[in-house]
Design a protein around this motif. Structure first.
Motif, mmCIF file in Angstrom:
data_model
loop_
_atom_site.group_PDB
_atom_site.id
_atom_site.type_symbol
_atom_site.label_atom_id
_atom_site.label_comp_id
_atom_site.label_asym_id
_atom_site.label_seq_id
_atom_site.Cartn_x
_atom_site.Cartn_y
_atom_site.Cartn_z
ATOM 1 N N ASN A 82 4.476 -5.156 2.962
ATOM 2 C CA ASN A 82 4.135 -5.318 1.537
ATOM 3 C C ASN A 82 2.792 -6.030 1.385
ATOM 4 O O ASN A 82 1.950 -5.655 0.563
ATOM 5 C CB ASN A 82 5.215 -6.143 0.805
ATOM 6 C CG ASN A 82 6.535 -5.409 0.698
ATOM 7 O OD1 ASN A 82 6.624 -4.227 1.034
ATOM 8 N ND2 ASN A 82 7.561 -6.099 0.257
ATOM 9 N N SER A 83 2.622 -7.043 2.192
ATOM 10 C CA SER A 83 1.403 -7.844 2.120
ATOM 11 C C SER A 83 0.179 -7.006 2.529
ATOM 12 O O SER A 83 -0.889 -7.085 1.908
ATOM 13 C CB SER A 83 1.570 -9.054 3.041
ATOM 14 O OG SER A 83 0.432 -9.856 3.016
ATOM 15 N N SER A 86 -0.663 -4.545 -0.180
ATOM 16 C CA SER A 86 -1.270 -5.246 -1.312
ATOM 17 C C SER A 86 -2.717 -5.642 -1.012
ATOM 18 O O SER A 86 -3.601 -5.519 -1.873
ATOM 19 C CB SER A 86 -0.444 -6.490 -1.629
ATOM 20 O OG SER A 86 -1.076 -7.276 -2.590
ATOM 21 N N SER A 87 -2.970 -6.065 0.213
ATOM 22 C CA SER A 87 -4.322 -6.512 0.571
ATOM 23 C C SER A 87 -5.300 -5.350 0.611
ATOM 24 O O SER A 87 -6.519 -5.551 0.559
ATOM 25 C CB SER A 87 -4.309 -7.244 1.916
ATOM 26 O OG SER A 87 -3.996 -6.361 2.956
ATOM 27 N N ASN A 89 -5.253 -3.180 -1.740
ATOM 28 C CA ASN A 89 -5.301 -2.781 -3.160
ATOM 29 C C ASN A 89 -4.581 -1.468 -3.435
ATOM 30 O O ASN A 89 -5.005 -0.667 -4.261
ATOM 31 C CB ASN A 89 -6.762 -2.657 -3.646
ATOM 32 C CG ASN A 89 -7.490 -3.974 -3.547
ATOM 33 O OD1 ASN A 89 -6.939 -5.024 -3.902
ATOM 34 N ND2 ASN A 89 -8.712 -3.928 -3.044
ATOM 35 N N ASN A 91 -0.737 0.422 -4.358
ATOM 36 C CA ASN A 91 0.428 0.125 -5.176
ATOM 37 C C ASN A 91 1.656 -0.122 -4.287
ATOM 38 O O ASN A 91 2.113 0.771 -3.583
ATOM 39 C CB ASN A 91 0.701 1.297 -6.132
ATOM 40 C CG ASN A 91 1.867 1.000 -7.058
ATOM 41 O OD1 ASN A 91 2.300 -0.154 -7.188
ATOM 42 N ND2 ASN A 91 2.387 2.041 -7.696
ATOM 43 N N ASN A 92 2.140 -1.366 -4.331
ATOM 44 C CA ASN A 92 3.331 -1.694 -3.529
ATOM 45 C C ASN A 92 4.512 -2.096 -4.406
ATOM 46 O O ASN A 92 5.421 -2.796 -3.963
ATOM 47 C CB ASN A 92 3.027 -2.809 -2.527
ATOM 48 C CG ASN A 92 2.750 -4.136 -3.215
ATOM 49 O OD1 ASN A 92 2.536 -4.181 -4.430
ATOM 50 N ND2 ASN A 92 2.718 -5.220 -2.453
ATOM 51 N N THR A 93 4.500 -1.659 -5.660
ATOM 52 C CA THR A 93 5.532 -2.094 -6.620
ATOM 53 C C THR A 93 6.943 -1.720 -6.140
ATOM 54 O O THR A 93 7.850 -2.547 -6.155
ATOM 55 C CB THR A 93 5.289 -1.431 -7.992
ATOM 56 O OG1 THR A 93 3.925 -1.576 -8.328
ATOM 57 C CG2 THR A 93 6.142 -2.066 -9.063
ATOM 58 N N VAL A 96 7.986 -3.816 -3.118
ATOM 59 C CA VAL A 96 8.284 -5.212 -3.484
ATOM 60 C C VAL A 96 9.628 -5.298 -4.200
ATOM 61 O O VAL A 96 10.405 -6.243 -3.978
ATOM 62 C CB VAL A 96 7.150 -5.793 -4.362
ATOM 63 C CG1 VAL A 96 7.562 -7.111 -4.997
ATOM 64 C CG2 VAL A 96 5.885 -5.981 -3.544
ATOM 65 N N ASN B 78 -2.230 -7.978 7.776
ATOM 66 C CA ASN B 78 -3.536 -7.751 7.175
ATOM 67 C C ASN B 78 -4.271 -6.678 7.984
ATOM 68 O O ASN B 78 -3.836 -6.266 9.046
ATOM 69 C CB ASN B 78 -4.336 -9.049 7.118
ATOM 70 C CG ASN B 78 -4.350 -9.769 8.446
ATOM 71 O OD1 ASN B 78 -4.219 -9.150 9.500
ATOM 72 N ND2 ASN B 78 -4.499 -11.071 8.406
#
Lengths: 183, 126
Positions: A82-83, A86-87, A89, A91-93, A96, B78
């Motif tokens: 998820n991270s 998200s990093s 940019n 969509n991880n809605t 999550v 990351n």
């Protein structure tokens, strides 16, 4: 003084009714077992206790091993993915949302296991020779609580599948976006 | 100095002074008991007690605890995302999910009274 009398009387009356209901319920529980069954529990107290002890210990081991795995699924895989999404940019809605539900279910599993284990410990500590009815009731309660733990496990497994579906959906969306960019 | 007040002041000070050591011991023990009580409450309510296999009675299963942390993959949180990263994640995830589902933890009904008590030869005397 008179203003307080009526609510006090109502409260006392409700308390008496509630106590009566609880007493009846307890009596009904104790009466559900037959004298023959009571005698069976008395005579087989020792092997029963051994069986319960073994189950108690094996469930503790299962809790530790499986609890680790469920926790690591969340912390080492779901949260990290998820991270990363998200990093970038993206969509991880959906991801999550499912991992949030998984976290909630994991908390419920932990709490319900605590209740089950406490009930099992209490059951094992009952002297089934002298208190066979209480022992019987305690086992019934432990059985219910163990079922709840199992249903938590089933929910966690279901959420693991849901997360996998969410990842597949994310992959499709990613491929769509990547294809559009390439064009 | 007012001599009429001196005996009272001396009496008060000397009481505390006489029992200073006992008061110190009592206070220390009280604080220790309180802290132990709070610690035990946290130990039992937080779920740590259920995970503590060092307790007596769990000797037989202590060596069966698996260290899942070492065998669990640590997916990097990351960096850029590409199709290969997604495939890698899916593969890792699927492997671990399979391992979990193989176990089917807490299934069955071992506490079913019919099999536990009333049909067990040990309890029926058969």
């Amino acid at each position: 003084m008179k203003a307080f009398a009526r609510p006090v009387i109502i409260c006392v009356g409700l308390a008496i009714i509630l106590s009566g209901v609880l007493l009846l319920k307890v009596a009904a529980q104790n009466n559900a077992i037959t004298p023959q069954q009571i005698e069976q529990i008395r005579s087989g107290c020792s092997p029963l206790k051994n069986t319960l002890n073994q189950l108690h210990v094996s469930d503790a081991l299962l809790r530790v091993n499986m609890g680790q795995r469920y926790e690591l699924m969340l912390t080492k895989l779901m949260d990290r993915f998820n991270s990363r999404v998200s990093s970038n940019n993206l969509n991880n809605t959906g991801l999550v949302f499912v991992s949030g539900s998984y976290n909630t279910a994991l908390d419920a599993f932990r709490s319900d296991y605590i209740l089950y284990e406490e009930q099992m410990s209490a059951t094992i500590n009952i002297d089934c020779t002298n208190q066979p009815s209480e022992f019987y009731d305690a086992i019934v309660l432990a059985q219910t609580k163990r079922s709840q733990v199992y249903s938590d496990v089933a929910k966690l497994n279901n959420l693991i599948d849901q997360y996998e579906s969410a990842v597949n959906q994310f992959e499709k969306d990613y491929q769509f976006i990547a294809g559009k960019i390439a064009d | 100095m007012d001599e009429s007040q001196t005996p009272t002041e001396v009496k008060n000070i000397s009481f505390i002074g006489r029992h200073r050591f006992m008061l110190f011991i009592t206070l220390s023990v009280s604080v220790a008991i309180t802290i132990v009580g709070v610690s035990m409450y946290i130990y039992s309510s937080s779920g740590a007690a259920q995970l503590d296999l060092s307790r007596p009675g769990y000797v037989s299963v202590r060596d069966q605890v698996t260290n899942s942390t070492s065998e669990f993959p640590n997916y990097p949180n990351n960096g850029p995302i590409s199709q290969s990263d997604i495939d890698n994640f899916k593969s890792l995830y699927s492997q671990q999910a399979q391992k979990i589902k193989l176990v089917d933890a807490f299934s069955g009904d071992p506490l079913n009274l019919d099999s536990l008590v009333f049909s067990n030869p040990a309890t029926t005397g058969q």
